[in-house]
Every structure is written in C-alpha cells, then in structure tokens.
Write a protein that holds these residues in place. Structure first.
Motif, PDB file in Angstrom:
ATOM      1  N   ARG A 190      -3.045   9.721  -2.107  1.00  0.00           N
ATOM      2  CA  ARG A 190      -1.826   9.158  -1.509  1.00  0.00           C
ATOM      3  C   ARG A 190      -1.886   9.111   0.015  1.00  0.00           C
ATOM      4  N   VAL A 191      -2.575  10.062   0.622  1.00  0.00           N
ATOM      5  CA  VAL A 191      -2.653  10.084   2.089  1.00  0.00           C
ATOM      6  C   VAL A 191      -3.382   8.857   2.637  1.00  0.00           C
ATOM      7  N   PRO A 192      -4.557   8.515   2.119  1.00  0.00           N
ATOM      8  CA  PRO A 192      -5.194   7.282   2.628  1.00  0.00           C
ATOM      9  C   PRO A 192      -4.410   6.019   2.320  1.00  0.00           C
ATOM     10  N   ALA A 193      -3.674   5.995   1.191  1.00  0.00           N
ATOM     11  CA  ALA A 193      -2.849   4.821   0.897  1.00  0.00           C
ATOM     12  C   ALA A 193      -1.788   4.627   1.973  1.00  0.00           C
ATOM     13  N   LEU A 194      -1.187   5.740   2.417  1.00  0.00           N
ATOM     14  CA  LEU A 194      -0.195   5.661   3.492  1.00  0.00           C
ATOM     15  C   LEU A 194      -0.852   5.321   4.826  1.00  0.00           C
ATOM     16  N   LEU A 195      -2.067   5.804   5.031  1.00  0.00           N
ATOM     17  CA  LEU A 195      -2.764   5.537   6.292  1.00  0.00           C
ATOM     18  C   LEU A 195      -3.026   4.049   6.484  1.00  0.00           C
ATOM     19  N   VAL A 196      -3.561   3.388   5.446  1.00  0.00           N
ATOM     20  CA  VAL A 196      -3.858   1.965   5.613  1.00  0.00           C
ATOM     21  C   VAL A 196      -2.573   1.156   5.729  1.00  0.00           C
ATOM     22  N   GLY A 197      -1.496   1.609   5.079  1.00  0.00           N
ATOM     23  CA  GLY A 197      -0.211   0.932   5.232  1.00  0.00           C
ATOM     24  C   GLY A 197       0.305   1.029   6.655  1.00  0.00           C
ATOM     25  N   ALA A 198       0.192   2.216   7.252  1.00  0.00           N
ATOM     26  CA  ALA A 198       0.644   2.407   8.632  1.00  0.00           C
ATOM     27  C   ALA A 198      -0.211   1.608   9.609  1.00  0.00           C
ATOM     28  N   THR A 199      -1.499   1.496   9.323  1.00  0.00           N
ATOM     29  CA  THR A 199      -2.387   0.722  10.199  1.00  0.00           C
ATOM     30  C   THR A 199      -1.997  -0.753  10.223  1.00  0.00           C
ATOM     31  N   SER A 240       0.819  -1.210   0.000  1.00  0.00           N
ATOM     32  CA  SER A 240       0.000   0.000   0.000  1.00  0.00           C
ATOM     33  C   SER A 240       0.853   1.261   0.000  1.00  0.00           C
ATOM     34  N   SER A 241       1.892   1.274   0.800  1.00  0.00           N
ATOM     35  CA  SER A 241       2.715   2.481   0.927  1.00  0.00           C
ATOM     36  C   SER A 241       3.456   2.811  -0.359  1.00  0.00           C
ATOM     37  N   LEU A 242       3.930   1.805  -1.066  1.00  0.00           N
ATOM     38  CA  LEU A 242       4.705   2.059  -2.288  1.00  0.00           C
ATOM     39  C   LEU A 242       3.847   2.570  -3.442  1.00  0.00           C
ATOM     40  N   THR A 243       2.520   2.452  -3.342  1.00  0.00           N
ATOM     41  CA  THR A 243       1.669   2.953  -4.429  1.00  0.00           C
ATOM     42  C   THR A 243       1.775   4.461  -4.607  1.00  0.00           C
ATOM     43  N   GLY A 301      -2.362  -5.003  -6.824  1.00  0.00           N
ATOM     44  CA  GLY A 301      -2.885  -6.290  -7.247  1.00  0.00           C
ATOM     45  C   GLY A 301      -2.169  -7.462  -6.609  1.00  0.00           C
ATOM     46  N   VAL A 302      -0.837  -7.551  -6.822  1.00  0.00           N
ATOM     47  CA  VAL A 302      -0.093  -8.741  -6.406  1.00  0.00           C
ATOM     48  C   VAL A 302       0.278  -8.701  -4.921  1.00  0.00           C
ATOM     49  N   MET A 303       1.017  -7.657  -4.499  1.00  0.00           N
ATOM     50  CA  MET A 303       1.518  -7.640  -3.117  1.00  0.00           C
ATOM     51  C   MET A 303       0.387  -7.578  -2.097  1.00  0.00           C
ATOM     52  N   VAL A 304      -0.521  -6.635  -2.296  1.00  0.00           N
ATOM     53  CA  VAL A 304      -1.624  -6.498  -1.349  1.00  0.00           C
ATOM     54  C   VAL A 304      -2.562  -7.704  -1.451  1.00  0.00           C
ATOM     55  N   GLY A 305      -2.714  -8.252  -2.673  1.00  0.00           N
ATOM     56  CA  GLY A 305      -3.559  -9.428  -2.837  1.00  0.00           C
ATOM     57  C   GLY A 305      -3.050 -10.622  -2.056  1.00  0.00           C
ATOM     58  N   ILE A 306      -1.733 -10.878  -2.122  1.00  0.00           N
ATOM     59  CA  ILE A 306      -1.157 -11.992  -1.369  1.00  0.00           C
ATOM     60  C   ILE A 306      -1.249 -11.746   0.129  1.00  0.00           C
ATOM     61  N   GLY A 307      -0.931 -10.514   0.549  1.00  0.00           N
ATOM     62  CA  GLY A 307      -1.008 -10.203   1.971  1.00  0.00           C
ATOM     63  C   GLY A 307      -2.416 -10.348   2.515  1.00  0.00           C
ATOM     64  N   ALA A 308      -3.394  -9.794   1.780  1.00  0.00           N
ATOM     65  CA  ALA A 308      -4.784  -9.889   2.236  1.00  0.00           C
ATOM     66  C   ALA A 308      -5.285 -11.325   2.190  1.00  0.00           C
ATOM     67  N   HIS A 358       2.518   4.332 -13.573  1.00  0.00           N
ATOM     68  CA  HIS A 358       2.032   3.521 -14.689  1.00  0.00           C
ATOM     69  C   HIS A 358       1.083   2.447 -14.177  1.00  0.00           C
ATOM     70  N   PRO A 359       0.145   1.997 -15.011  1.00  0.00           N
ATOM     71  CA  PRO A 359      -0.819   0.978 -14.566  1.00  0.00           C
ATOM     72  C   PRO A 359      -0.167  -0.309 -14.081  1.00  0.00           C
ATOM     73  N   TRP A 360       0.947  -0.739 -14.703  1.00  0.00           N
ATOM     74  CA  TRP A 360       1.554  -2.001 -14.293  1.00  0.00           C
ATOM     75  C   TRP A 360       2.025  -1.944 -12.843  1.00  0.00           C
ATOM     76  N   GLN A 361       2.379  -0.736 -12.388  1.00  0.00           N
ATOM     77  CA  GLN A 361       2.796  -0.598 -10.995  1.00  0.00           C
ATOM     78  C   GLN A 361       1.602  -0.765 -10.054  1.00  0.00           C
ATOM     79  N   LEU A 362       0.440  -0.261 -10.478  1.00  0.00           N
ATOM     80  CA  LEU A 362      -0.784  -0.479  -9.701  1.00  0.00           C
ATOM     81  C   LEU A 362      -1.112  -1.963  -9.644  1.00  0.00           C
ATOM     82  N   TRP A 363      -0.967  -2.647 -10.791  1.00  0.00           N
ATOM     83  CA  TRP A 363      -1.251  -4.083 -10.823  1.00  0.00           C
ATOM     84  C   TRP A 363      -0.293  -4.864  -9.920  1.00  0.00           C
ATOM     85  N   LEU A 364       1.000  -4.465  -9.932  1.00  0.00           N
ATOM     86  CA  LEU A 364       2.000  -5.179  -9.138  1.00  0.00           C
ATOM     87  C   LEU A 364       1.799  -4.938  -7.639  1.00  0.00           C
TER      88      LEU A 364
END
Length: 432
Positions: A165-174, A89-92, A106-113, A97-103
């Motif tokens: 970007r702020v909420p993306a960092l918030l959920v990462g910190a949580t 979440s934090s690296l988003t 999509g991938v990292m957060v998907g596996i973690g969740a 580019h879209p591929w970074q969103l997918w990676l």
C-alpha cells in the motif's frame, strides 16, 4: 544564457518530468504481483488480467487522447490524466476484491496512463519541433525508462518492508505533484506564444495549429478508418503489437516474479529490471539520433530480430544469483527495450502527414493490445506449467516475425492521403 534556449526545449523538459511521474505506474504491477498473491490469495492470472486491462486501455485511449489534445489542448488533457492516475492508484489501498483491482488499476489508471502515452509524445514533438524530431522523440520515450529506473527499486524496497500500500500511495502522490508543473510549463502550440517551432524555416514551416473543432472520438475513429485502408498501417500495427507483447506485457510485468521463481530476491530482480530502464535511456536516445539519419525500416528490422534472440536465451540465464551472462542480457536487451518507438513515430509522420500523431496512437493501441495478451497469457502459462519458459520462447519467435513485417513496409517517403473528414461540396451559385 538560459533566455537564449528555445521555448520548445523547456516544454520538452516539462513533458519529460511528467512522463517520469507517469512511468511509476508501469513499474508497480510487476513488483506487486507476489505481495497481492500472498495477501489476497489471487492467482497470477487474476492479477495479470488487471494489468492486461490497464495495458489495453493504455493503448486504446491513446488515439482518443491525441484527438482530445487537438480539441482541448495538450495541457488540459495532461492535467486531467495526472489526476486520474493519482486517484486510481491511491484508492487501491482500500480494495478487497479482484473487481476493485480491475476497476482502479485496470480502468482508471489505464485511461490516465493512456493519455500520457507515446501519442502524447508524438503530438507535442510534432507541434514544437521541425528539426531533431527523432532525437527529441527518443529523449521523451526514454523518460518512461527513467521513471522505471527511479521507482522500481524504491517500490520493491517499500513493498518488502512496509507492504504494497505504501508504494501505491507514493506513485499517486508523485502524479499529483506533477500537476502544477504541467499546467505552468506545457503550452499547446508555439504560435500561442508568438513563436515558431524549433528549426522552422520558410521551406519547412511550423505545423499549423489544430482547428479544435469536431467530435474528438469521431476524428480518432475516422483516422483509424482511413489508415486501415493502407498496407503500411497494418504492418506497423502488427509489428508494434509484438513489440508490446515482448516488453511491457511480458518482461515489464513478469520478469520480477519469473526471476523470483528461480530464487532471486525480489529487490534484486526489481533492480535488474530498473537497470534495463537505465540502459534503455542510452538505447532510445541513440535510436532517435539514428532515426534522423537511417531508414527507420532497417532500424526496426534489426531491433526486433536481436530482441527475439535475446528472449530465447533468457530462461537459461535466470538463477538465484546474477551471473555475468545475465549482465550481458540486461545491457543487450535494455538497449533494445523501447528503441522501436522513434522509427515507428517517424514512419507514421512520413506516411500519414499531419494525421501522423493520431495514426500513431492507433499503432500504439496495437502495442498495448499485444502487451495485454502477453500479461495475461504469461500469467496463465505460469499457473499451468509452473514456469515462464514457454512464454519467453513464444515472445522470441514473435519478434522474428515483427522483423519481417517491418522490412515489408514500402520505402515510400511520400505521405499517405491526409486523414481529414470529407466535406460536402459548396453549391454552385450559377445553378442556383
């Protein structure tokens, strides 16, 4: 007084908080579709495809996570998963580019969740509780709704006033903040503390500790191979795929932008979705209570049928302002949001015995497969037709089919054959 509380309840409480933290990631995509579209010009289908990857891996990794918990322990898998969520979440915030969103999303957060999904709930409840399994499953499942309730309005407010970007960092910190709690409070099995599971008796003892041997991937795939030979598995998987399509994939991802299409402010739409999560706490806990008392097949029949009817009328309710009929939908649909989980877990435990958690992981994978198709499909329908109406009608019809699949499950409480690897017979000493 607190010292008299069974340790199982403290473990469940810690799991509840960890699930709330993980739920933040599932609340963010629907709110951020429009901000990402406005900043990068990415289509709804492109962003929806990233959500689809997330949902698909969220489900596909679930049975492997259950097997890893047998191999390495619940606590270690949970901590690693939380770190994955925080990092992805934090690296988003750096993506362009879209591929970074997918990676990342999509991938990292998907596996973690996927490691902190309903298979995690089934594993923990199966080890720590003999009594009240349905109720505890309902409470922990409701944690996802609670997390959605906590994060959605806040994420929408932050995205509107400070950017996505702020909420993306918030959920990462949580997620990162949950790591110490998970490590200190979660334990892998009551026997490791010299305890028995809650409600264990000589006639109904604590489930044995997992052997912690073998390749986790092989165990997960072997469980799938054996379960796939049964009619019950395919009926459960088919119904739960439709469940995912009609909840996480469609409503969870596209309700906010769909309401925004009708002139509803983003924050108000997010608050309505959060309210669904609030109502679902009552619905899911109540479903867990009912699952301990009513044939779970009948519960699934009612849940899916009523959900289908509610989705079919939703397009006529969307407007710039919230009408009384929309409040009725929010309450009605919210009670049914993920009430399907406790009876589905119960059916897996009853039909597949000690392998029930891993089998449920595969059933849950089908849930996320359906959610992934709906997340992308609804986005494409919106891009092509300019509205989500067709998506709501399709989902409603599929729910009626899920109701029929559920009642087709045989009313047989006897577990299916145990899903354990076949062992080579020992040589007969007489013949040697």
């Amino acid at each position: 007084m607190l010292q008299n509380v069974h340790r199982a309840w403290w473990v469940a409480a810690a799991a509840f908080l960890a699930l709330i933290g993980a739920a933040g990631f599932r609340s963010v995509p629907g709110v951020l579709i429009d901000p990402l579209h406005q900043e990068f010009g990415w289509s709804h289908g492109t962003i929806g495809s990233a959500v689809s990857i997330n949902l698909l891996l969220f489900g596909l990794f679930s049975p492997f996570a259950a097997a890893l918990m047998d191999r390495f322990g619940i606590r270690r898998v949970l901590v690693v998963a939380l770190v994955f969520l925080a990092t992805g979440s934090s690296l988003t915030v750096f993506m362009t580019h879209p591929w970074q969103l997918w990676l990342l999303w999509g991938v990292m957060v998907g596996i973690g969740a996927g490691s902190i999904s309903m298979a995690f709930v089934a594993t923990l409840v199966g080890r720590w509780f003999v009594e009240k399994r349905g109720l505890v499953t309902g409470i922990l499942t409701a944690a996802g709704a609670t997390g959605q309730l906590v994060f959605l309005p806040l994420v929408a407010h932050l995205a509107t006033h400070y950017g996505w970007r702020v909420p993306a960092l918030l959920v990462g910190a949580t997620a990162l903040a949950m790591v110490p709690l998970a490590w200190l409070a979660i334990r892998d099995h009551p026997h490791k503390l010299g305890l028995e599971a809650y409600g264990a008796t000589p006639a109904n003892p604590t489930p044995p500790e997992p052997r912690g041997e073998g390749n986790a991937a092989a165990v997960a795939l072997g469980s799938l191979r054996e379960a796939a030979r049964t009619r019950t598995f395919w009926l459960l998987a088919g119904g739960f795929a439709i469940c995912g399509a009609s909840t996480n994939g469609l409503v969870g991802t596209h309700f906010v932008p769909a309401a925004h299409d009708h002139g509803m402010p983003l924050t108000l739409a997010a608050s309505l979705l959060a309210l669904i999560g609030l109502v679902d706490i009552v619905g899911t806990i109540g479903s867990g209570w009912l699952t301990d008392r009513v044939d779970p097949r009948y519960l699934l029949l009612g849940y899916y049928f009523l959900r289908g009817l509610s989705l079919m009328i939703l397009p006529s309710l969307l407007a710039p302002n919230v009408q009384p009929s929309m409040w009725v939908f929010i309450i009605f649909y919210g009670l049914d949001w993920i009430a399907t989980v406790p009876p589905t877990v119960k059916l897996c435990q009853d039909r597949f015995g000690t392998s029930g958690a891993i089998v449920f992981g595969w059933v849950f994978a089908s849930h996320q497969f359906g959610a992934a198709i709906a997340a992308t499909g609804a986005g494409i329908i919106r891009d092509v037709q300019g509205s989500y109406n067709l998506a709501w009608y399709i989902a409603g019809g599929l729910c009626i089919i899920a109701a029929a699949l559920s009642i087709m499950i045989r009313p047989n409480p006897v577990p299916e054959p145990e899903l354990v690897p076949e062992e080579e017979p020992e040589p007969d000493p007489v013949s040697m």
